[in-house]
Scaffold this motif. Structure first.
Motif, PDB file in Angstrom:
ATOM      1  N   PHE A  85       0.818  -1.211   0.000  1.00  0.00           N
ATOM      2  CA  PHE A  85       0.000   0.000   0.000  1.00  0.00           C
ATOM      3  C   PHE A  85       0.854   1.265   0.000  1.00  0.00           C
ATOM      4  CE2 PHE A  85      -2.496  -3.366   2.023  1.00  0.00           C
ATOM      5  CZ  PHE A  85      -3.608  -3.370   1.192  1.00  0.00           C
ATOM      6  N   ARG A  86       2.072   1.140  -0.495  1.00  0.00           N
ATOM      7  CA  ARG A  86       2.967   2.296  -0.558  1.00  0.00           C
ATOM      8  C   ARG A  86       2.346   3.433  -1.362  1.00  0.00           C
ATOM      9  NH1 ARG A  86       8.490   3.103  -0.652  1.00  0.00           N
ATOM     10  NH2 ARG A  86       8.892   0.885  -0.347  1.00  0.00           N
ATOM     11  N   ARG A  87       1.742   3.094  -2.500  1.00  0.00           N
ATOM     12  CA  ARG A  87       1.141   4.084  -3.387  1.00  0.00           C
ATOM     13  C   ARG A  87      -0.178   3.531  -3.927  1.00  0.00           C
ATOM     14  NH1 ARG A  87       4.747   6.246  -1.351  1.00  0.00           N
ATOM     15  NH2 ARG A  87       6.546   7.355  -2.217  1.00  0.00           N
ATOM     16  N   THR A  88      -1.040   4.423  -4.392  1.00  0.00           N
ATOM     17  CA  THR A  88      -2.239   3.991  -5.106  1.00  0.00           C
ATOM     18  C   THR A  88      -1.833   3.469  -6.484  1.00  0.00           C
ATOM     19  OG1 THR A  88      -3.742   5.488  -3.955  1.00  0.00           O
ATOM     20  CG2 THR A  88      -4.401   4.779  -6.157  1.00  0.00           C
ATOM     21  N   VAL A  89      -2.350   2.295  -6.831  1.00  0.00           N
ATOM     22  CA  VAL A  89      -2.069   1.667  -8.123  1.00  0.00           C
ATOM     23  C   VAL A  89      -3.391   1.560  -8.873  1.00  0.00           C
ATOM     24  CG1 VAL A  89      -1.196  -0.387  -9.303  1.00  0.00           C
ATOM     25  CG2 VAL A  89      -0.138   0.365  -7.143  1.00  0.00           C
ATOM     26  N   GLU A  90      -3.472   2.198 -10.028  1.00  0.00           N
ATOM     27  CA  GLU A  90      -4.732   2.223 -10.772  1.00  0.00           C
ATOM     28  C   GLU A  90      -5.138   0.828 -11.232  1.00  0.00           C
ATOM     29  OE1 GLU A  90      -6.888   4.747 -11.498  1.00  0.00           O
ATOM     30  OE2 GLU A  90      -5.759   6.082 -10.175  1.00  0.00           O
ATOM     31  N   HIS A  91      -4.229   0.108 -11.842  1.00  0.00           N
ATOM     32  CA  HIS A  91      -4.574  -1.252 -12.264  1.00  0.00           C
ATOM     33  C   HIS A  91      -3.315  -2.108 -12.337  1.00  0.00           C
ATOM     34  CE1 HIS A  91      -3.219  -0.071 -16.324  1.00  0.00           C
ATOM     35  NE2 HIS A  91      -3.968   1.004 -16.166  1.00  0.00           N
TER      36      HIS A  91
ATOM     37  N   ALA B 163      -9.533 -15.926  -6.554  1.00  0.00           N
ATOM     38  CA  ALA B 163      -9.893 -14.626  -7.121  1.00  0.00           C
ATOM     39  C   ALA B 163      -8.717 -13.992  -7.856  1.00  0.00           C
ATOM     40  CB  ALA B 163     -10.388 -13.698  -6.010  1.00  0.00           C
ATOM     41  N   TYR B 164      -7.542 -14.010  -7.251  1.00  0.00           N
ATOM     42  CA  TYR B 164      -6.393 -13.338  -7.861  1.00  0.00           C
ATOM     43  C   TYR B 164      -6.032 -13.927  -9.223  1.00  0.00           C
ATOM     44  CZ  TYR B 164      -5.019 -10.549  -3.742  1.00  0.00           C
ATOM     45  OH  TYR B 164      -4.961  -9.626  -2.728  1.00  0.00           O
ATOM     46  N   VAL B 165      -6.044 -15.252  -9.339  1.00  0.00           N
ATOM     47  CA  VAL B 165      -5.596 -15.845 -10.602  1.00  0.00           C
ATOM     48  C   VAL B 165      -6.625 -15.661 -11.712  1.00  0.00           C
ATOM     49  CG1 VAL B 165      -4.113 -17.523  -9.447  1.00  0.00           C
ATOM     50  CG2 VAL B 165      -6.482 -18.145  -9.984  1.00  0.00           C
ATOM     51  N   ARG B 166      -7.836 -15.225 -11.376  1.00  0.00           N
ATOM     52  CA  ARG B 166      -8.874 -15.010 -12.383  1.00  0.00           C
ATOM     53  C   ARG B 166      -9.138 -13.534 -12.664  1.00  0.00           C
ATOM     54  NH1 ARG B 166      -9.572 -19.639  -9.820  1.00  0.00           N
ATOM     55  NH2 ARG B 166     -10.450 -21.449 -10.908  1.00  0.00           N
ATOM     56  N   ALA B 167      -8.665 -12.664 -11.800  1.00  0.00           N
ATOM     57  CA  ALA B 167      -8.952 -11.235 -11.952  1.00  0.00           C
ATOM     58  C   ALA B 167      -8.175 -10.643 -13.120  1.00  0.00           C
ATOM     59  CB  ALA B 167      -8.610 -10.495 -10.664  1.00  0.00           C
ATOM     60  N   LYS B 168      -8.879  -9.906 -13.969  1.00  0.00           N
ATOM     61  CA  LYS B 168      -8.239  -9.235 -15.105  1.00  0.00           C
ATOM     62  C   LYS B 168      -7.638  -7.897 -14.696  1.00  0.00           C
ATOM     63  CE  LYS B 168      -9.533 -12.333 -18.195  1.00  0.00           C
ATOM     64  NZ  LYS B 168     -10.272 -13.235 -17.278  1.00  0.00           N
ATOM     65  N   ARG B 169      -8.280  -7.235 -13.733  1.00  0.00           N
ATOM     66  CA  ARG B 169      -7.793  -5.929 -13.281  1.00  0.00           C
ATOM     67  C   ARG B 169      -7.973  -5.821 -11.773  1.00  0.00           C
ATOM     68  NH1 ARG B 169      -7.811  -0.639 -16.583  1.00  0.00           N
ATOM     69  NH2 ARG B 169      -6.929  -1.344 -18.550  1.00  0.00           N
ATOM     70  N   VAL B 170      -6.909  -5.423 -11.112  1.00  0.00           N
ATOM     71  CA  VAL B 170      -6.928  -5.194  -9.668  1.00  0.00           C
ATOM     72  C   VAL B 170      -6.402  -3.786  -9.419  1.00  0.00           C
ATOM     73  CG1 VAL B 170      -6.080  -5.975  -7.420  1.00  0.00           C
ATOM     74  CG2 VAL B 170      -6.516  -7.647  -9.243  1.00  0.00           C
ATOM     75  N   SER B 171      -7.007  -3.080  -8.479  1.00  0.00           N
ATOM     76  CA  SER B 171      -6.546  -1.742  -8.105  1.00  0.00           C
ATOM     77  C   SER B 171      -6.179  -1.730  -6.628  1.00  0.00           C
ATOM     78  CB  SER B 171      -7.631  -0.694  -8.376  1.00  0.00           C
ATOM     79  OG  SER B 171      -7.961  -0.655  -9.752  1.00  0.00           O
ATOM     80  N   ILE B 172      -5.275  -0.824  -6.261  1.00  0.00           N
ATOM     81  CA  ILE B 172      -4.822  -0.697  -4.874  1.00  0.00           C
ATOM     82  C   ILE B 172      -4.960   0.762  -4.458  1.00  0.00           C
ATOM     83  CG2 ILE B 172      -2.908  -0.985  -3.263  1.00  0.00           C
ATOM     84  CD1 ILE B 172      -1.720  -3.031  -5.221  1.00  0.00           C
ATOM     85  N   LEU B 173      -5.683   1.001  -3.368  1.00  0.00           N
ATOM     86  CA  LEU B 173      -5.836   2.350  -2.832  1.00  0.00           C
ATOM     87  C   LEU B 173      -4.883   2.516  -1.658  1.00  0.00           C
ATOM     88  CD1 LEU B 173      -7.362   5.034  -2.965  1.00  0.00           C
ATOM     89  CD2 LEU B 173      -9.065   4.063  -1.425  1.00  0.00           C
ATOM     90  N   GLY B 174      -3.963   3.471  -1.773  1.00  0.00           N
ATOM     91  CA  GLY B 174      -2.946   3.663  -0.745  1.00  0.00           C
ATOM     92  C   GLY B 174      -3.402   4.441   0.464  1.00  0.00           C
ATOM     93  N   ASP B 175      -4.679   4.832   0.513  1.00  0.00           N
ATOM     94  CA  ASP B 175      -5.214   5.566   1.661  1.00  0.00           C
ATOM     95  C   ASP B 175      -5.882   4.598   2.635  1.00  0.00           C
ATOM     96  OD1 ASP B 175      -4.482   7.995   0.481  1.00  0.00           O
ATOM     97  OD2 ASP B 175      -6.333   8.037  -0.694  1.00  0.00           O
ATOM     98  N   PRO B 176      -5.858   4.894   3.936  1.00  0.00           N
ATOM     99  CA  PRO B 176      -6.486   4.003   4.920  1.00  0.00           C
ATOM    100  C   PRO B 176      -7.964   3.794   4.636  1.00  0.00           C
ATOM    101  CG  PRO B 176      -5.080   5.604   6.021  1.00  0.00           C
ATOM    102  CD  PRO B 176      -5.182   6.035   4.585  1.00  0.00           C
TER     103      PRO B 176
END
Length: 557
Positions: free
Chosen positions: A134-140, A186-199
């Motif tokens: 969660f260092r940074r927000t990752v769009e996809h 879920a992870y091995v089937r997901a086409k797009r994953v996003s990460i929000l770096g905010d709590p």
């Protein structure tokens, strides 16, 4: 009728007053009441949870309650919640946890912007430690290019159609590692994953130290369930580098845990042998050779000793490895404009205070012979890629809010010659702490922030307070309106701290108080005292603490 964007699914079993503790953070999300719903699935509670849930539903139209016979585990209630949900996305929350006030709004915005199947929000709270994911927000991203496999709890936002179309469900009934099995599928089937770096998600430790699925188990049962997780990864990937990478996490964490310090040193006799036999059989049965071969030096040695059946060698290696500690040197600390720039060098020391080394022999690099002396099966242990898994960073801990932030760090790994064919692996470089952007792109909030150093070298991971001798820059102001930033070495260990506040608002007594209460040992002692207080007194203390919580202002019961 308004479109429901998100459905929160909360499995409940004998939650008691945790329902009221969790509910305020869910009931008043900034996304707006018409845009989401809360589905409580009561898994056959025998206390007053049903009445508490009925009261919530009667007062709040966006709350629904579903009841079922007890299934014994959170899996079935979550599945029922997904099937019942009307939202485009589903957010799982446990009965004793909370969400930050804008969590749903921010997660859903990121999800819809990227058509994401899964969105991870930064996890904070009394259980969660720092996670560089969660260092940074990752769009996809996907599991192929980002270490998503390091986050296997289900407290995330999922596109409901993705779960239904791919038939991704939790195992039902008392199944260990059900979260890992769900996330692996879920992870091995997901086409797009996003990460929000905010709590977003507040993961709380219960007063009794338990959770909704904490029951005693046997090694045979536990690792039998881990085999199911491994099989799920194999089913979703082709043999090769990606599959090896995903399987390496469970080998390193779950499989090697009972044969590494501290656990192998705490168990004795038949208990130690029982765990050893179970995990060795699984290592031989379930993991391709590429999994072990990609591990860092000392971790790969543990795997080798395990698969070769050298229990006593594993015990001795654990005794010696537990004494390895980080050596962190602050080479320079200076102010550059309104930022702090810290130059550091990080290495590892053995328990005798000597560097953890590599020795060059006949064109090969061998792991420290003094560390491995007389350990059967560890002779001349080669380290072909000493820098491959070397990484490190400085972290900033917001003490009052228990949040961890990652400043911009540029630490490079290299080998440092020590003479006579000896080398050590070190990390060296600069870290820039910008008070105006450190906290997820925003200003550091008022309070005390402690600086830590973290490193992974040769398969040894350590975190230590950043201490040093260089003079700290004088206090300075940054931003508009200005904030005073006061860097100083302090506390029992002389750790670098950054006290932040409005100019003139950080008094000398306040600074002394912050330095005295910031060390982790003091905070742990406070939590221990809190747990020993009578329940009614403990509740009053928690109420006072919640009033001081910066998120509390957005909550209403």
């Amino acid at each position: 009728m308004a479109v429901i964007k998100v459905s929160i699914v909360v499995p409940v079993h004998n939650a008691g007053d945790y329902i009221e503790r969790c509910a305020p953070s869910l009931l008043h999300q900034s996304i707006g009441r018409d845009a989401y719903e809360i589905i409580y699935v009561d898994d056959g509670s025998t206390d007053d949870s049903a009445a508490r849930l009925d009261q919530l539903a009667a007062r709040h139209p966006h709350v629904r309650v579903v009841r079922q016979e007890n299934s014994g585990w959170p899996g079935k209630p979550r599945n029922v919640g997904v099937r019942t949900a009307r939202g485009e996305y589903v957010q799982f929350v446990d009965q004793d946890d909370e969400l930050t006030p804008e969590a749903l709004e921010r997660l859903h915005r990121l999800a819809t912007r990227n058509a994401s199947d899964i969105v991870l929000g930064k996890v904070v709270g009394t259980i969660q430690g720092p996670s560089s994911l969660f260092r940074r927000t990752v769009e996809h991203c996907t599991v192929e290019d980002t270490p998503l496999i390091e986050s296997l709890t289900p407290h995330k936002m999922f596109r409901r159609a993705f779960l239904l179309d791919e038939e991704i469900t939790f195992p039902e009934g008392p199944v260990r590692l059900e979260d890992q099995l769900f996330m692996a599928r879920a992870y091995v089937r997901a086409k797009r994953v996003s990460i929000l770096g905010d709590p977003c998600y507040v993961w709380n430790r219960r007063d009794d130290g338990g959770n909704t699925s904490s029951r005693a188990t046997t090694p045979e049962t536990y690792y039998g369930h881990l085999r199911t997780v491994v099989e799920a990864i194999k089913e979703g990937t082709e043999p090769g580098p990606l599959q090896d990478h995903l399987l390496r996490r469970s080998y390193r964490v779950e499989l090697l845990r009972p044969v590494s310090e501290p656990r192998i040193l705490k168990r004795t006799g038949s208990s130690r042998e029982r765990y050893f036999d179970v995990v060795r059989r699984m290592a031989l049965d379930c993991y391709p050779p590429g999994v072990r071969d990609g591990l860092p030096a000392i971790t790969r040695l543990r795997a080798h000793l395990l698969e070769e059946g050298n229990l006593e060698s594993l015990v001795e290696l654990a005794r010696r490895a537990q004494g390895i500690r980080p050596q962190v040197t602050v080479d320079d600390i200076r102010r550059c404009d309104d930022r702090l720039v810290i130059t550091t060098t990080i290495g590892m020391l053995r328990s005798d205070g000597e560097p953890l080394t590599l020795v060059e022999r006949y064109g090969r690099l061998l792991l420290d012979p003094d560390l491995l002396a007389d350990i059967k099966g560890a002779e001349d242990w080669e380290v072909p890629h000493p820098l491959g898994d070397a990484r490190g960073e400085l972290l900033v801990h917001d003490v009052a809010r228990n949040l961890w932030w990652y400043p911009d760090t540029d630490l490079a790994a290299r080998t440092q010659p020590l003479g006579n064919g000896r080398h050590r692996v070190i990390l060296t470089g600069e870290t820039t702490i910008d008070p105006l952007t450190l906290a997820g792109g925003t200003e550091m909030p008022p309070g005390t922030h402690l600086v830590w150093a973290s490193a992974q070298l040769l398969g040894v991971g350590r975190r230590a307070p950043l201490t040093g001798t260089p003079s700290c820059p004088a206090p300075f102001t940054a931003g508009t309106p200005p904030r005073l930033v006061h860097p100083a070495w302090g506390g029992p260990s002389g750790q670098l701290s950054l006290s932040v506040g409005h100019p003139g608002h950080i008094s000398v007594p306040h600074r002394l108080f912050l330095h005295a209460t910031a060390p982790p040992g003091v905070r742990r002692a406070a939590r221990t005292v809190l747990r020993r207080l009578p329940k009614d007194v403990r509740g009053q203390v928690r109420t006072l603490a919640r009033r001081a919580d910066p998120w509390t202002a957005a909550r209403r019961d």
